[in-house]
Design a protein around this motif. Structure first.
Motif, PDB file in Angstrom:
ATOM      1  N   MET A 186       1.616 -23.054  -9.008  1.00  0.00           N
ATOM      2  CA  MET A 186       0.547 -22.173  -9.452  1.00  0.00           C
ATOM      3  C   MET A 186       0.604 -22.078 -10.973  1.00  0.00           C
ATOM      4  O   MET A 186       1.655 -21.865 -11.548  1.00  0.00           O
ATOM      5  N   SER A 187      -0.537 -22.226 -11.624  1.00  0.00           N
ATOM      6  CA  SER A 187      -0.627 -22.133 -13.082  1.00  0.00           C
ATOM      7  C   SER A 187      -0.378 -20.702 -13.543  1.00  0.00           C
ATOM      8  O   SER A 187      -0.512 -19.753 -12.773  1.00  0.00           O
ATOM      9  N   SER A 188      -0.070 -20.560 -14.818  1.00  0.00           N
ATOM     10  CA  SER A 188       0.156 -19.230 -15.370  1.00  0.00           C
ATOM     11  C   SER A 188      -0.782 -18.986 -16.549  1.00  0.00           C
ATOM     12  O   SER A 188      -1.455 -19.889 -17.032  1.00  0.00           O
ATOM     13  N   PHE A 189      -0.809 -17.732 -16.982  1.00  0.00           N
ATOM     14  CA  PHE A 189      -1.614 -17.329 -18.131  1.00  0.00           C
ATOM     15  C   PHE A 189      -0.801 -16.359 -18.976  1.00  0.00           C
ATOM     16  O   PHE A 189       0.171 -15.777 -18.514  1.00  0.00           O
ATOM     17  N   GLU A 190      -1.197 -16.201 -20.220  1.00  0.00           N
ATOM     18  CA  GLU A 190      -0.517 -15.289 -21.130  1.00  0.00           C
ATOM     19  C   GLU A 190      -1.036 -13.878 -20.882  1.00  0.00           C
ATOM     20  O   GLU A 190      -2.247 -13.650 -20.874  1.00  0.00           O
ATOM     21  N   LEU A 191      -0.121 -12.924 -20.676  1.00  0.00           N
ATOM     22  CA  LEU A 191      -0.490 -11.547 -20.372  1.00  0.00           C
ATOM     23  C   LEU A 191       0.211 -10.593 -21.328  1.00  0.00           C
ATOM     24  O   LEU A 191       1.414 -10.724 -21.574  1.00  0.00           O
ATOM     25  N   LYS A 192      -0.545  -9.652 -21.844  1.00  0.00           N
ATOM     26  CA  LYS A 192       0.017  -8.587 -22.675  1.00  0.00           C
ATOM     27  C   LYS A 192      -0.596  -7.277 -22.212  1.00  0.00           C
ATOM     28  O   LYS A 192      -1.821  -7.148 -22.138  1.00  0.00           O
ATOM     29  N   ILE A 193       0.271  -6.314 -21.847  1.00  0.00           N
ATOM     30  CA  ILE A 193      -0.178  -4.998 -21.403  1.00  0.00           C
ATOM     31  C   ILE A 193       0.323  -3.972 -22.410  1.00  0.00           C
ATOM     32  O   ILE A 193       1.531  -3.837 -22.628  1.00  0.00           O
ATOM     33  N   ILE A 194      -0.630  -3.262 -23.003  1.00  0.00           N
ATOM     34  CA  ILE A 194      -0.322  -2.301 -24.067  1.00  0.00           C
ATOM     35  C   ILE A 194      -0.730  -0.907 -23.610  1.00  0.00           C
ATOM     36  O   ILE A 194      -1.877  -0.687 -23.222  1.00  0.00           O
ATOM     37  N   TYR A 198       4.326  -4.991 -21.100  1.00  0.00           N
ATOM     38  CA  TYR A 198       4.663  -6.342 -20.639  1.00  0.00           C
ATOM     39  C   TYR A 198       4.041  -7.347 -21.591  1.00  0.00           C
ATOM     40  O   TYR A 198       2.914  -7.192 -22.041  1.00  0.00           O
ATOM     41  N   GLU A 199       4.805  -8.411 -21.854  1.00  0.00           N
ATOM     42  CA  GLU A 199       4.302  -9.512 -22.659  1.00  0.00           C
ATOM     43  C   GLU A 199       4.987 -10.782 -22.180  1.00  0.00           C
ATOM     44  O   GLU A 199       6.207 -10.880 -22.214  1.00  0.00           O
ATOM     45  N   GLY A 200       4.197 -11.725 -21.682  1.00  0.00           N
ATOM     46  CA  GLY A 200       4.773 -12.970 -21.200  1.00  0.00           C
ATOM     47  C   GLY A 200       3.812 -13.722 -20.305  1.00  0.00           C
ATOM     48  O   GLY A 200       2.650 -13.350 -20.138  1.00  0.00           O
ATOM     49  N   GLN A 201       4.307 -14.797 -19.715  1.00  0.00           N
ATOM     50  CA  GLN A 201       3.513 -15.619 -18.810  1.00  0.00           C
ATOM     51  C   GLN A 201       3.469 -14.971 -17.429  1.00  0.00           C
ATOM     52  O   GLN A 201       4.465 -14.419 -16.961  1.00  0.00           O
ATOM     53  N   SER A 202       2.320 -15.049 -16.792  1.00  0.00           N
ATOM     54  CA  SER A 202       2.133 -14.469 -15.465  1.00  0.00           C
ATOM     55  C   SER A 202       1.343 -15.429 -14.595  1.00  0.00           C
ATOM     56  O   SER A 202       0.518 -16.182 -15.093  1.00  0.00           O
ATOM     57  N   LYS A 203       1.603 -15.358 -13.305  1.00  0.00           N
ATOM     58  CA  LYS A 203       0.845 -16.164 -12.353  1.00  0.00           C
ATOM     59  C   LYS A 203      -0.326 -15.382 -11.771  1.00  0.00           C
ATOM     60  O   LYS A 203      -1.338 -15.965 -11.392  1.00  0.00           O
ATOM     61  N   GLN A 204      -0.156 -14.058 -11.688  1.00  0.00           N
ATOM     62  CA  GLN A 204      -1.166 -13.245 -11.037  1.00  0.00           C
ATOM     63  C   GLN A 204      -1.085 -11.811 -11.530  1.00  0.00           C
ATOM     64  O   GLN A 204       0.000 -11.292 -11.785  1.00  0.00           O
ATOM     65  N   LEU A 205      -2.240 -11.189 -11.667  1.00  0.00           N
ATOM     66  CA  LEU A 205      -2.326  -9.781 -12.042  1.00  0.00           C
ATOM     67  C   LEU A 205      -3.296  -9.116 -11.083  1.00  0.00           C
ATOM     68  O   LEU A 205      -4.426  -9.589 -10.909  1.00  0.00           O
ATOM     69  N   ILE A 206      -2.850  -8.050 -10.443  1.00  0.00           N
ATOM     70  CA  ILE A 206      -3.713  -7.284  -9.541  1.00  0.00           C
ATOM     71  C   ILE A 206      -3.817  -5.882 -10.126  1.00  0.00           C
ATOM     72  O   ILE A 206      -2.799  -5.231 -10.373  1.00  0.00           O
ATOM     73  N   LEU A 207      -5.044  -5.446 -10.374  1.00  0.00           N
ATOM     74  CA  LEU A 207      -5.249  -4.183 -11.074  1.00  0.00           C
ATOM     75  C   LEU A 207      -6.364  -3.376 -10.428  1.00  0.00           C
ATOM     76  O   LEU A 207      -7.228  -3.928  -9.753  1.00  0.00           O
TER      77      LEU A 207
END
Length: 138
Positions: A1-9, A16-25
């Motif tokens: 599974m591909s990943s994406f760059e995620l930053k949560i401020i 959180y700051e880093g690579q993620s495969k999935q975000l559920i919000l």
């Protein structure tokens, strides 16, 4: 599974700051999932449970406050007022906030005060739910 760059401020920290495969919000339209190469968008975030699947397949569970998320070029930036891990939630403080909000809802209020009380109640109830759901065995 591909990943994406995620930053949560959040207001007080970078959660959180880093690579993620999935975000559920939680969004205003219900729970929403984001995967790599999602279409560019700006989305309103609601109070609720947040789940992050890291590039290492570890899941991070948290409770988030309101805010928004921007998706662009396989990068996701989420800006919210609060975000907490279940173990960071002070259950007694959340119970007191819930009781205060319920009392305020019973009082005569302006429209603005009513919506603030309603938001405070939703945030307190979500914090209590996540605390109970993810720390009952600790």
């Amino acid at each position: 599974m591909s990943s994406f760059e995620l930053k949560i401020i959040a207001i007080n920290k970078i959660f959180y700051e880093g690579q993620s495969k999935q975000l559920i919000l939680p969004s205003t339209d219900g729970s929403m999932g984001i995967l790599a190469h999602h279409e560019d968008a700006v989305i309103a975030v609601s109070v609720g449970e947040l789940r992050i699947q890291t590039a290492e397949d570890k899941w991070i569970i948290a409770v988030t406050g309101a805010g928004h998320i921007q998706i662009s070029n396989n990068k996701v930036v989420m800006i919210v007022d609060t975000v907490e891990l279940p173990e960071e939630i002070d259950e007694q403080r959340a119970l007191e906030a819930k009781e205060r909000a319920e009392e305020q809802m019973r009082q005569d209020q302006s429209t603005y005060e009513y919506y603030m009380s309603k938001a405070n109640l939703a945030r307190a109830m979500e914090r209590l739910k996540i605390k109970k759901k993810y720390t009952s065995g600790l």
